[in-house]
Each structure stands twice: as C-alpha cells, then as structure tokens.
Write a protein that holds these residues in place. Sequence first.
Motif, mmCIF file in Angstrom:
data_model
loop_
_atom_site.group_PDB
_atom_site.id
_atom_site.type_symbol
_atom_site.label_atom_id
_atom_site.label_comp_id
_atom_site.label_asym_id
_atom_site.label_seq_id
_atom_site.Cartn_x
_atom_site.Cartn_y
_atom_site.Cartn_z
ATOM 1 N N SER A 71 -41.152 3.769 -43.437
ATOM 2 C CA SER A 71 -41.142 2.837 -42.383
ATOM 3 C C SER A 71 -40.464 3.533 -41.018
ATOM 4 O O SER A 71 -39.803 4.721 -41.192
ATOM 5 C CB SER A 71 -39.894 1.753 -42.664
ATOM 6 N N ARG A 73 -42.227 4.110 -36.525
ATOM 7 C CA ARG A 73 -42.595 3.513 -35.417
ATOM 8 C C ARG A 73 -43.287 4.897 -34.630
ATOM 9 O O ARG A 73 -43.111 5.974 -34.971
ATOM 10 C CB ARG A 73 -41.669 3.169 -34.130
ATOM 11 N N VAL A 113 -46.156 1.030 -32.146
ATOM 12 C CA VAL A 113 -46.589 0.671 -33.294
ATOM 13 C C VAL A 113 -45.639 0.767 -34.571
ATOM 14 O O VAL A 113 -44.915 1.998 -34.807
ATOM 15 C CB VAL A 113 -47.925 1.556 -33.915
ATOM 16 N N GLU A 114 -45.274 -0.219 -35.133
ATOM 17 C CA GLU A 114 -44.304 -0.374 -36.240
ATOM 18 C C GLU A 114 -44.756 -0.573 -37.684
ATOM 19 O O GLU A 114 -45.647 -1.202 -37.555
ATOM 20 C CB GLU A 114 -43.222 -1.310 -35.759
ATOM 21 N N MET A 115 -44.396 0.000 -38.560
ATOM 22 C CA MET A 115 -44.991 -0.093 -39.815
ATOM 23 C C MET A 115 -43.896 -0.107 -40.942
ATOM 24 O O MET A 115 -42.856 0.990 -41.009
ATOM 25 C CB MET A 115 -46.042 0.883 -40.066
ATOM 26 N N THR A 116 -43.928 -0.803 -42.187
ATOM 27 C CA THR A 116 -43.056 -0.697 -43.227
ATOM 28 C C THR A 116 -44.081 -0.604 -44.353
ATOM 29 O O THR A 116 -44.881 -1.487 -44.691
ATOM 30 C CB THR A 116 -42.192 -1.649 -43.392
ATOM 31 N N HIS A 125 -48.346 -3.687 -47.335
ATOM 32 C CA HIS A 125 -47.816 -2.945 -46.063
ATOM 33 C C HIS A 125 -47.703 -3.972 -44.940
ATOM 34 O O HIS A 125 -48.408 -4.814 -44.880
ATOM 35 C CB HIS A 125 -48.824 -1.902 -45.732
ATOM 36 N N TYR A 127 -47.088 -4.021 -40.744
ATOM 37 C CA TYR A 127 -47.347 -3.638 -39.594
ATOM 38 C C TYR A 127 -47.582 -4.410 -38.112
ATOM 39 O O TYR A 127 -48.052 -5.694 -38.322
ATOM 40 C CB TYR A 127 -48.645 -2.753 -39.644
ATOM 41 N N ASP A 128 -47.288 -3.832 -37.149
ATOM 42 C CA ASP A 128 -47.254 -4.563 -35.739
ATOM 43 C C ASP A 128 -47.331 -3.866 -34.809
ATOM 44 O O ASP A 128 -47.256 -2.472 -34.829
ATOM 45 C CB ASP A 128 -46.079 -5.576 -35.442
ATOM 46 N N MET A 141 -53.866 -0.981 -34.650
ATOM 47 C CA MET A 141 -53.618 -0.685 -35.653
ATOM 48 C C MET A 141 -54.357 -1.433 -36.934
ATOM 49 O O MET A 141 -54.289 -2.650 -36.703
ATOM 50 C CB MET A 141 -52.227 -0.503 -36.542
ATOM 51 N N TYR A 237 -55.256 3.686 -42.821
ATOM 52 C CA TYR A 237 -55.081 2.956 -41.697
ATOM 53 C C TYR A 237 -55.642 3.920 -40.393
ATOM 54 O O TYR A 237 -55.181 4.957 -40.305
ATOM 55 C CB TYR A 237 -53.624 2.505 -41.359
#
Length: 245
Positions: A71, A73, A113-116, A125, A127-128, A141, A237
């Motif tokens: 996780s 950014r 861009v944030e993701m886990t 997954h 993401y945002d 993304m 991605y």
Amino acid sequence: MLISPYLLHILLCIFLFLFSTDGTQVILVNNCKESIWPGILGGAGQTILKDGGFHLNSGEQIVLDVPEKWSGRIWGRQNCHFDENGKGKCDTGDCGSQLQCRGMGGEPPATVVEMTLGSSTSPLHFYDVSLVDGFNLPVSMKPVGGGVGCGIAECEVDLNICCPSALEVKSGEKVVGCKSACLAIQSPKYCCTGEYANPKTCKPTVFAHLFKAICPKAYSYAFDDASSLYTCRASRYLVSFCPPK
C-alpha cells in the motif's frame, strides 16, 4: 517431432517459474510534454519501490513489480533540478530536496494516486486518485486488459487553468499547482481534523465542490469515498500522467 506430455509439463513449469511474478505490475507512463519525476511512498513497513523517486522523460514508461499487500502513494514532480548527488528542488511534489524520496512524502499541492493491493489468496485491489493534497498534474489509474469490477480513477483535466487565485501556486508567472482548501486555510473544518474528523461533521467545501465538478472520479475531500474509491481484480495497472483524453 512429437513432445511427450511429461516433457511438455516440465517445460510449462519452467516457463511459469521464469516469467511469473508474485504481486502486481504497475506501469507508469509520462504522456506530459515535459519530463516528470515520479515520487513513491509506501505505507509503514512497506517496500520502497525504485528508491522512492526517479526521472521519467516525456513519452517514457517504466514497469514496477509491486509485492503483494503493498500500500502506498505515487505522485508526479515538476520542473526538478538535481545535481550529481541527487540533491535539488522541484516546483511541485518535492520530497526533501532529493531525487530519491526514500520514505519521504511529497510536498503539497500534488495529485496523488493511492493504492492498497491484495494477494493471490485475496486478489481485490483498492485504488483512487486524490486531490485532498491539492493538484499539480493530471493523472489516472486503470487496469490493463480489463478486470473484474474495475473502473478508472482519474483527474484528467488541468485544474491549474481554472484554479481560484487564492489557491494558486506559481513558478514565476506560471501556475504550477492548486492548493486544497485545507492547505490554504489550515483549519480543522477544512482539513477534517479534530471535531471534524468524521463524515458527519466534515462536509465538502466550495473548493471541494469545484474540484469534484471538474474531476468527478477523484477524491475532492477526505470522506469522498462513495464516488472515488475503486476496486478491481487485475494483475496489471496503468498509471498515466497527463492521460490522453
């Protein structure tokens, strides 16, 4: 010459061993007209990918092999100048005046861009794209080749063009960033902190409404989950800076 099923099985196992990877691939591509310097920050205890920062020419891309359950950014930095030791400065997104961020976050305003990411046993997954820290570059993304239950997180419009003057960040006469209301005003009401640290008391500001109207698929304030957080089951991605419209 016929290949026996046993030999074919052996060859298939070797192929899968050599070319499969644990985790997820994230491809970063720079569609902007100028160079950018992506910054990467993992969560607590997470792997630091690519030492946290690097240069990406216009039209260039790089593939990141991201481990399971990672996780963090990713953001873009603009107009950076570094010496041979990797010391320098960026107009936006700067991380401690160094090329390789190595655990340091980007200085706002910056589009993030944030993701886990999930795992092989739990492959969902999250993401945002977030404007909570303000805006500096358009970014998106999305999964490559489709996926299950997926969407595109993005802010593809250059918000700097229509940034209110009170929120502008300039380099010379050029607007290079647009502050969030939290960054500009620095009060709990606008930052969703203190007594405002919950969705009942923290409401979108007039500036958050402006960001949302222009970039409806991005977070405009801290509790903007319903229309901004995406989930997907895919193995690759694409993160595009200045995505094509």
